[in-house]
Design an enzyme around this catalytic site. Structure first.
Site, PDB file in Angstrom:
ATOM      1  N   GLY A  43       0.794  -1.241   0.000  1.00  0.00           N
ATOM      2  CA  GLY A  43       0.000   0.000   0.000  1.00  0.00           C
ATOM      3  C   GLY A  43       0.820   1.282   0.000  1.00  0.00           C
ATOM      4  O   GLY A  43       1.834   1.401  -0.703  1.00  0.00           O
ATOM      5  N   ILE A  44       0.374   2.250   0.794  1.00  0.00           N
ATOM      6  CA  ILE A  44       1.010   3.571   0.830  1.00  0.00           C
ATOM      7  C   ILE A  44       2.451   3.459   1.342  1.00  0.00           C
ATOM      8  O   ILE A  44       3.362   4.110   0.812  1.00  0.00           O
ATOM      9  CB  ILE A  44       0.179   4.526   1.722  1.00  0.00           C
ATOM     10  CG1 ILE A  44      -1.197   4.792   1.076  1.00  0.00           C
ATOM     11  CG2 ILE A  44       0.923   5.834   1.957  1.00  0.00           C
ATOM     12  CD1 ILE A  44      -2.178   5.555   1.970  1.00  0.00           C
TER      13      ILE A  44
ATOM     14  N   VAL B 237       4.097  -2.102  15.617  1.00  0.00           N
ATOM     15  CA  VAL B 237       4.333  -0.712  16.022  1.00  0.00           C
ATOM     16  C   VAL B 237       3.496  -0.267  17.221  1.00  0.00           C
ATOM     17  O   VAL B 237       3.743   0.799  17.782  1.00  0.00           O
ATOM     18  CB  VAL B 237       4.120   0.280  14.848  1.00  0.00           C
ATOM     19  CG1 VAL B 237       5.166   0.089  13.767  1.00  0.00           C
ATOM     20  CG2 VAL B 237       2.703   0.196  14.294  1.00  0.00           C
TER      21      VAL B 237
ATOM     22  N   ASN C  46       3.932   5.218   9.293  1.00  0.00           N
ATOM     23  CA  ASN C  46       2.861   5.065   8.299  1.00  0.00           C
ATOM     24  C   ASN C  46       1.820   4.013   8.669  1.00  0.00           C
ATOM     25  O   ASN C  46       0.658   4.128   8.280  1.00  0.00           O
ATOM     26  CB  ASN C  46       3.493   4.722   6.943  1.00  0.00           C
ATOM     27  CG  ASN C  46       2.468   4.270   5.938  1.00  0.00           C
ATOM     28  OD1 ASN C  46       1.716   5.079   5.390  1.00  0.00           O
ATOM     29  ND2 ASN C  46       2.372   2.962   5.712  1.00  0.00           N
TER      30      ASN C  46
ATOM     31  N   TYR D 256     -11.537   5.473  14.090  1.00  0.00           N
ATOM     32  CA  TYR D 256     -10.498   5.881  13.131  1.00  0.00           C
ATOM     33  C   TYR D 256     -10.331   7.403  13.141  1.00  0.00           C
ATOM     34  O   TYR D 256      -9.213   7.926  13.213  1.00  0.00           O
ATOM     35  CB  TYR D 256     -10.886   5.396  11.731  1.00  0.00           C
ATOM     36  CG  TYR D 256      -9.836   5.655  10.672  1.00  0.00           C
ATOM     37  CD1 TYR D 256      -8.675   4.890  10.608  1.00  0.00           C
ATOM     38  CD2 TYR D 256     -10.008   6.656   9.710  1.00  0.00           C
ATOM     39  CE1 TYR D 256      -7.714   5.115   9.633  1.00  0.00           C
ATOM     40  CE2 TYR D 256      -9.053   6.881   8.730  1.00  0.00           C
ATOM     41  CZ  TYR D 256      -7.905   6.103   8.690  1.00  0.00           C
ATOM     42  OH  TYR D 256      -6.952   6.331   7.714  1.00  0.00           O
TER      43      TYR D 256
ATOM     44  N   LYS E 100      -6.970   9.596  14.172  1.00  0.00           N
ATOM     45  CA  LYS E 100      -6.225  10.466  13.255  1.00  0.00           C
ATOM     46  C   LYS E 100      -6.202  11.923  13.758  1.00  0.00           C
ATOM     47  O   LYS E 100      -5.211  12.636  13.543  1.00  0.00           O
ATOM     48  CB  LYS E 100      -6.806  10.359  11.844  1.00  0.00           C
ATOM     49  CG  LYS E 100      -6.584   8.973  11.211  1.00  0.00           C
ATOM     50  CD  LYS E 100      -5.100   8.613  11.081  1.00  0.00           C
ATOM     51  CE  LYS E 100      -4.861   7.297  10.359  1.00  0.00           C
ATOM     52  NZ  LYS E 100      -3.431   6.954  10.271  1.00  0.00           N
TER      53      LYS E 100
ATOM     54  N   PRO F 154      -3.788  11.825   3.528  1.00  0.00           N
ATOM     55  CA  PRO F 154      -4.349  11.365   2.247  1.00  0.00           C
ATOM     56  C   PRO F 154      -5.879  11.368   2.280  1.00  0.00           C
ATOM     57  O   PRO F 154      -6.503  11.435   3.338  1.00  0.00           O
ATOM     58  CB  PRO F 154      -3.825   9.927   2.127  1.00  0.00           C
ATOM     59  CG  PRO F 154      -2.782   9.755   3.185  1.00  0.00           C
ATOM     60  CD  PRO F 154      -3.127  10.734   4.261  1.00  0.00           C
TER      61      PRO F 154
ATOM     62  N   GLY G 259      -6.388   3.981  -3.307  1.00  0.00           N
ATOM     63  CA  GLY G 259      -6.810   2.629  -3.707  1.00  0.00           C
ATOM     64  C   GLY G 259      -5.886   1.550  -3.170  1.00  0.00           C
ATOM     65  O   GLY G 259      -5.063   1.018  -3.895  1.00  0.00           O
TER      66      GLY G 259
HETATM   67  N1  LIG Z   1      -5.936   4.069   1.994  1.00  0.00           N
HETATM   68  C1  LIG Z   1      -6.431   5.278   2.269  1.00  0.00           C
HETATM   69  O1  LIG Z   1      -7.377   5.745   1.611  1.00  0.00           O
HETATM   70  C2  LIG Z   1      -5.860   6.106   3.387  1.00  0.00           C
HETATM   71  C3  LIG Z   1      -6.359   7.408   3.539  1.00  0.00           C
HETATM   72  C4  LIG Z   1      -5.862   8.210   4.569  1.00  0.00           C
HETATM   73  C5  LIG Z   1      -4.880   7.709   5.418  1.00  0.00           C
HETATM   74  N2  LIG Z   1      -4.416   6.444   5.241  1.00  0.00           N
HETATM   75  C6  LIG Z   1      -3.388   5.978   6.191  1.00  0.00           C
HETATM   76  O2  LIG Z   1      -2.232   5.567   5.488  1.00  0.00           O
HETATM   77  C7  LIG Z   1      -1.568   4.526   6.205  1.00  0.00           C
HETATM   78  C8  LIG Z   1      -1.325   3.333   5.278  1.00  0.00           C
HETATM   79  O3  LIG Z   1      -2.571   2.867   4.786  1.00  0.00           O
HETATM   80  P1  LIG Z   1      -2.727   1.850   3.553  1.00  0.00           P
HETATM   81  O4  LIG Z   1      -3.917   2.306   2.790  1.00  0.00           O
HETATM   82  O5  LIG Z   1      -1.444   1.675   2.865  1.00  0.00           O
HETATM   83  O6  LIG Z   1      -3.153   0.528   4.354  1.00  0.00           O
HETATM   84  P2  LIG Z   1      -2.801  -1.011   4.086  1.00  0.00           P
HETATM   85  O7  LIG Z   1      -3.771  -1.774   4.938  1.00  0.00           O
HETATM   86  O8  LIG Z   1      -2.724  -1.324   2.620  1.00  0.00           O
HETATM   87  O9  LIG Z   1      -1.319  -1.157   4.692  1.00  0.00           O
HETATM   88  C9  LIG Z   1      -1.070  -0.974   6.066  1.00  0.00           C
HETATM   89  C10 LIG Z   1       0.226  -1.666   6.429  1.00  0.00           C
HETATM   90  O10 LIG Z   1       0.439  -1.464   7.839  1.00  0.00           O
HETATM   91  C11 LIG Z   1       0.796  -2.692   8.431  1.00  0.00           C
HETATM   92  N3  LIG Z   1       0.411  -2.720   9.844  1.00  0.00           N
HETATM   93  C12 LIG Z   1      -0.838  -2.743  10.368  1.00  0.00           C
HETATM   94  N4  LIG Z   1      -0.784  -2.834  11.706  1.00  0.00           N
HETATM   95  C13 LIG Z   1       0.535  -2.851  12.040  1.00  0.00           C
HETATM   96  C14 LIG Z   1       1.245  -2.943  13.259  1.00  0.00           C
HETATM   97  N5  LIG Z   1       0.605  -3.036  14.446  1.00  0.00           N
HETATM   98  N6  LIG Z   1       2.597  -2.947  13.230  1.00  0.00           N
HETATM   99  C15 LIG Z   1       3.262  -2.851  12.053  1.00  0.00           C
HETATM  100  N7  LIG Z   1       2.655  -2.764  10.859  1.00  0.00           N
HETATM  101  C16 LIG Z   1       1.301  -2.766  10.855  1.00  0.00           C
HETATM  102  C17 LIG Z   1       0.055  -3.743   7.624  1.00  0.00           C
HETATM  103  O11 LIG Z   1       0.634  -5.046   7.789  1.00  0.00           O
HETATM  104  C18 LIG Z   1       0.175  -3.197   6.212  1.00  0.00           C
HETATM  105  O12 LIG Z   1       1.358  -3.633   5.572  1.00  0.00           O
HETATM  106  C19 LIG Z   1      -2.474   4.200   7.406  1.00  0.00           C
HETATM  107  O13 LIG Z   1      -1.993   4.894   8.559  1.00  0.00           O
HETATM  108  C20 LIG Z   1      -3.814   4.749   6.980  1.00  0.00           C
HETATM  109  O14 LIG Z   1      -4.644   5.100   8.074  1.00  0.00           O
HETATM  110  C21 LIG Z   1      -4.877   5.617   4.247  1.00  0.00           C
END
Ligand SMILES: NC(=O)c1ccc[n+]([C@@H]2O[C@H](COP(=O)([O-])OP(=O)(O)OC[C@H]3O[C@@H](n4cnc5c(N)ncnc54)[C@H](O)[C@@H]3O)[C@@H](O)[C@H]2O)c1
Length: 261
Positions: A15-16, A64, A90, A157, A161, A187, A191
């Site tokens: 992901g991100i 984390v 992240n 959530y 945040k 963000p 997707g």
């Molecule tokens: N996807 C969106 O639309 C969006 C929008 C705003 C903010 N965000 C934020 O961006 C960040 C990344 O989101 P994403 O969309 O890539 O999500 P994702 O679910 O695709 O990836 C999240 C990653 O974090 C890891 N993770 C989860 N819990 C963990 C823990 N306790 N210790 C270590 N790693 C852990 C997961 O294994 C995964 O690899 C998050 O903080 C999310 O809240 C996402």
């Protein structure tokens, strides 16, 4: 002093986080790809992608939400990669998707442990390492559009945040004396598997078909398309760059035009 630059990105197996890790590697950083132990195989895939860009990378297993695991991960990254300059907090989860009346104590604790406590542990560990190494490091954390505006059926959530925004403001003021900056990216609708999961949960509540909630959200974006991890990574790259030397305590929306402040 060495001129190697090292960044750790948590939640970087996909992901991100993966997008940020690849962008910072392209910018010239060696990268510690941190994620949960069960994500090791995917994380090692990201390590290989970074190595293909000509940079060094390691996978570091850490939950984390656990203070000691974050501190150990930072120590390991600095020891194995030879420096420590940027920490990207992240990793995050959506947690319980439900009306206020149904939110449980367990789900509040879980989402705060992963989304909020982790940011504090990441700031603590990174700041201690920067001070030890005499670095004016950068700390960059994941906020969200839900850090600026409350979203219905997403109370845990949203609260988590908003808290990231608060901690970012506090830490930026406390750590300025060391030349350390602390910022966050917010963000919109990216997707990733996070939104796939959220869309399914929203569909179950709203009765709309799977995909419809996501589509309606994307339709509300001024720039007219869903956000990519690369869109987010560009902002993180800026915060980690010399261009952001005078920016601290900020939460920067990168949402294609959804919220305005
Ligand atoms: N996807 C969106 O639309 C969006 C929008 C705003 C903010 N965000 C934020 O961006 C960040 C990344 O989101 P994403 O969309 O890539 O999500 P994702 O679910 O695709 O990836 C999240 C990653 O974090 C890891 N993770 C989860 N819990 C963990 C823990 N306790 N210790 C270590 N790693 C852990 C997961 O294994 C995964 O690899 C998050 O903080 C999310 O809240 C996402």
């Amino acid at each position: 002093m060495s001129d190697i630059k090292v960044a750790m990105v948590t939640g970087a197996a996909q992901g991100i986080g993966r997008g940020i890790a690849l962008k910072l590697a392209a910018d010239g950083f060696d990268i510690a790809v941190a994620d949960m132990a069960f994500q090791e195989e995917k994380g090692r895939g990201v390590v290989a992608e970074i190595e293909a860009l000509g940079r060094k990378a390691i996978f570091v297993s850490a939950d984390v939400s656990k203070r000691e695991e974050v501190a150990a991960a930072v120590d390991k990254a600095a020891a194995e990669l030879g420096s420590f300059d940027v920490m990207v907090n992240n990793a995050g989860i959506v947690g319980q998707v439900a009306p206020i009346a149904e939110i449980t104590e367990e789900s509040m604790q879980k989402v705060f442990a992963v989304n909020v406590n982790s940011v504090l542990w990441g700031i603590q560990a990174a700041a201690a390492k920067f001070i030890e190494l005499g670095k004016k490091g950068r700390i960059i954390s994941a906020a969200s559009i839900a850090a600026i505006k409350g979203f219905p059926i997403l109370a845990p959530y949203t609260a988590s945040k908003f808290a990231v925004r608060g901690i970012t403001q506090v830490a930026s003021q406390e750590l300025a004396v060391h030349g350390i900056t602390v910022n966050a990216y917010a963000p919109g609708i990216v997707g990733t598997s996070l939104w796939e999961d959220l869309d399914k949960k929203l569909a179950a509540i709203t009765g709309k078909p799977v995909g419809q909630n996501l589509k309606e959200n994307v339709d509300s974006i001024s720039l007219g398309r869903i956000e990519t991890p690369e869109d987010v990574a560009g902002v993180v790259s800026f915060f980690a760059s010399p261009n952001a030397e005078y920016v601290t305590g900020q939460v920067l929306l990168v949402d294609g035009g959804m919220l305005y402040n």
